[in-house]
Design a protein around this motif. Sequence first.
Motif, PDB file in Angstrom:
ATOM      1  N   GLU A 164       0.846  -1.198   0.000  1.00 12.68           N
ATOM      2  CA  GLU A 164       0.000   0.000   0.000  1.00 12.68           C
ATOM      3  C   GLU A 164       0.883   1.251   0.000  1.00 12.68           C
ATOM      4  O   GLU A 164       1.455   1.629   1.014  1.00 12.68           O
ATOM      5  CB  GLU A 164      -0.916  -0.009   1.229  1.00 12.68           C
ATOM      6  N   TYR A 165       0.986   1.867  -1.152  1.00 13.96           N
ATOM      7  CA  TYR A 165       1.790   3.073  -1.307  1.00 13.96           C
ATOM      8  C   TYR A 165       0.906   4.229  -1.753  1.00 13.96           C
ATOM      9  O   TYR A 165      -0.084   4.041  -2.465  1.00 13.96           O
ATOM     10  CB  TYR A 165       2.900   2.859  -2.332  1.00 13.96           C
ATOM     11  N   GLN A 166       1.312   5.453  -1.370  1.00 11.68           N
ATOM     12  CA  GLN A 166       0.599   6.646  -1.826  1.00 11.68           C
ATOM     13  C   GLN A 166       0.965   6.972  -3.282  1.00 11.68           C
ATOM     14  O   GLN A 166       0.137   7.455  -4.041  1.00 11.68           O
ATOM     15  CB  GLN A 166       0.966   7.846  -0.934  1.00 11.68           C
ATOM     16  N   TYR A 167       2.245   6.700  -3.622  1.00 11.48           N
ATOM     17  CA  TYR A 167       2.740   7.078  -4.954  1.00 11.48           C
ATOM     18  C   TYR A 167       3.508   5.918  -5.570  1.00 11.48           C
ATOM     19  O   TYR A 167       4.160   5.152  -4.875  1.00 11.48           O
ATOM     20  CB  TYR A 167       3.663   8.307  -4.852  1.00 11.48           C
ATOM     21  N   LYS A 197       5.001  11.428  -7.488  1.00 10.31           N
ATOM     22  CA  LYS A 197       5.216  12.577  -6.606  1.00 10.31           C
ATOM     23  C   LYS A 197       6.578  13.145  -6.976  1.00 10.31           C
ATOM     24  O   LYS A 197       7.628  12.647  -6.547  1.00 10.31           O
ATOM     25  CB  LYS A 197       5.198  12.133  -5.139  1.00 10.31           C
ATOM     26  N   GLN A 225       9.887  10.309   4.859  1.00  6.57           N
ATOM     27  CA  GLN A 225       8.473   9.961   4.914  1.00  6.57           C
ATOM     28  C   GLN A 225       7.915   9.736   3.509  1.00  6.57           C
ATOM     29  O   GLN A 225       7.180   8.765   3.258  1.00  6.57           O
ATOM     30  CB  GLN A 225       7.680  11.074   5.616  1.00  6.57           C
ATOM     31  N   LEU A 226       8.297  10.608   2.568  1.00 13.05           N
ATOM     32  CA  LEU A 226       7.850  10.448   1.185  1.00 13.05           C
ATOM     33  C   LEU A 226       8.463   9.204   0.542  1.00 13.05           C
ATOM     34  O   LEU A 226       7.822   8.545  -0.281  1.00 13.05           O
ATOM     35  CB  LEU A 226       8.197  11.703   0.377  1.00 13.05           C
ATOM     36  N   GLN A 228       9.094   6.436   2.119  1.00 14.34           N
ATOM     37  CA  GLN A 228       8.320   5.307   2.642  1.00 14.34           C
ATOM     38  C   GLN A 228       6.986   5.174   1.921  1.00 14.34           C
ATOM     39  O   GLN A 228       6.465   4.069   1.750  1.00 14.34           O
ATOM     40  CB  GLN A 228       8.074   5.489   4.151  1.00 14.34           C
ATOM     41  N   GLU A 229       6.430   6.307   1.502  1.00 15.28           N
ATOM     42  CA  GLU A 229       5.101   6.309   0.870  1.00 15.28           C
ATOM     43  C   GLU A 229       5.160   5.999  -0.624  1.00 15.28           C
ATOM     44  O   GLU A 229       4.123   5.919  -1.281  1.00 15.28           O
ATOM     45  CB  GLU A 229       4.429   7.667   1.082  1.00 15.28           C
ATOM     46  N   SER A 230       6.365   5.837  -1.168  1.00 16.32           N
ATOM     47  CA  SER A 230       6.530   5.653  -2.611  1.00 16.32           C
ATOM     48  C   SER A 230       7.131   4.289  -2.920  1.00 16.32           C
ATOM     49  O   SER A 230       7.974   3.787  -2.186  1.00 16.32           O
ATOM     50  CB  SER A 230       7.434   6.754  -3.180  1.00 16.32           C
ATOM     51  N   GLU A 231       6.703   3.707  -4.022  1.00 11.65           N
ATOM     52  CA  GLU A 231       7.135   2.352  -4.379  1.00 11.65           C
ATOM     53  C   GLU A 231       8.409   2.334  -5.203  1.00 11.65           C
ATOM     54  O   GLU A 231       9.251   1.454  -5.036  1.00 11.65           O
ATOM     55  CB  GLU A 231       6.003   1.652  -5.154  1.00 11.65           C
TER      56      GLU A 231
END
Length: 318
Positions: A164-167, A197, A225-226, A228-231
């Motif tokens: 589960e990633y944001q970007y 992103k 943090q970004l 971690q949120e990106s694949e």
Amino acid sequence: MQEEKKIILLITYDNWGFNQYIADALEEKNYTVKHIDFHSFRYKYPSFFHKAFNFFTKNLGIANLKKNYYNQTILNEIKNLSTIDTSIYIKADFLSEKTIRAVNKKSQKSVLIISDSINRYPQTKNIISLFDKVFSFEKRDCKKYDLRFKTNFIYKTSNNTTSEYQYKVFNISSFDKRFPVIKKIAEALYKMKIKSKIIIFTSKENSEPYWEFSKKPLSIEENNQLLQESEIMLDVSRDGQDGLSFRVFESLGLKKKLITTNKDIVNYDFYDPENIFVIDNIDDIKIPTSFFETPYIDVPQNILSKYLIENWVNELVE
């Protein structure tokens, strides 16, 4: 009787904060580390006249008030150090020969790390002879100037395998000569409907959906943090740069795939086409859909280990 700790002097221009990881890793090895980060120095011109005077004199190569301030502040910082085991410099082209000699006179060993190409900072070649060991990230400079090759390092690792990633793709860059290349990649990803992103530091205004313009640099904490949120991470090299950027080593440490324009990456022991896609032609970007869909392949630990910061610093002080 407890043995007195050896003192390591680390002199850097740490504009992103990465060099503090070097200081921390050396302290973990029981050294006392004094980190002088002259990016944190704040010079205030005494008057508008001084500012105008400095503008002309530095461009004529006569004098630079700001650099003079940097050099004097560094000399003041080491005044009370009677002896230094190893002095390690990163970004030493800012410093005068007089300052370097004064520091090295107190040091048992001196080490210079050149993180950019000498073509970009030509003043560097004038100070190489002042150091006991000189490392460079650029293979061509190592060959031309007889330097020791060294890469960047992994400062953060993670076993996070979340799906589960944001970007899908993440990049953060300054607005410089790389921007036209970043623009083409961002547009290609947008057309492929890849959620990205991409942050560019600039005071310019933005009207495109491909990226974000930011007037304020991100802290390392915000950057992490970004990450971690990106694949997948995006890495865009500067013209004439063969050395690998921190993006490459962040992707290795965090077990993330990488899209890069650095063609020399295929010559490294950690390269795996399943993990790293090299853009060969910026005017005809064709990233296969499978690259975004297949999982990351773990790099063998014996290869990864030598890039970890705790091992990377050993060569500096041995």
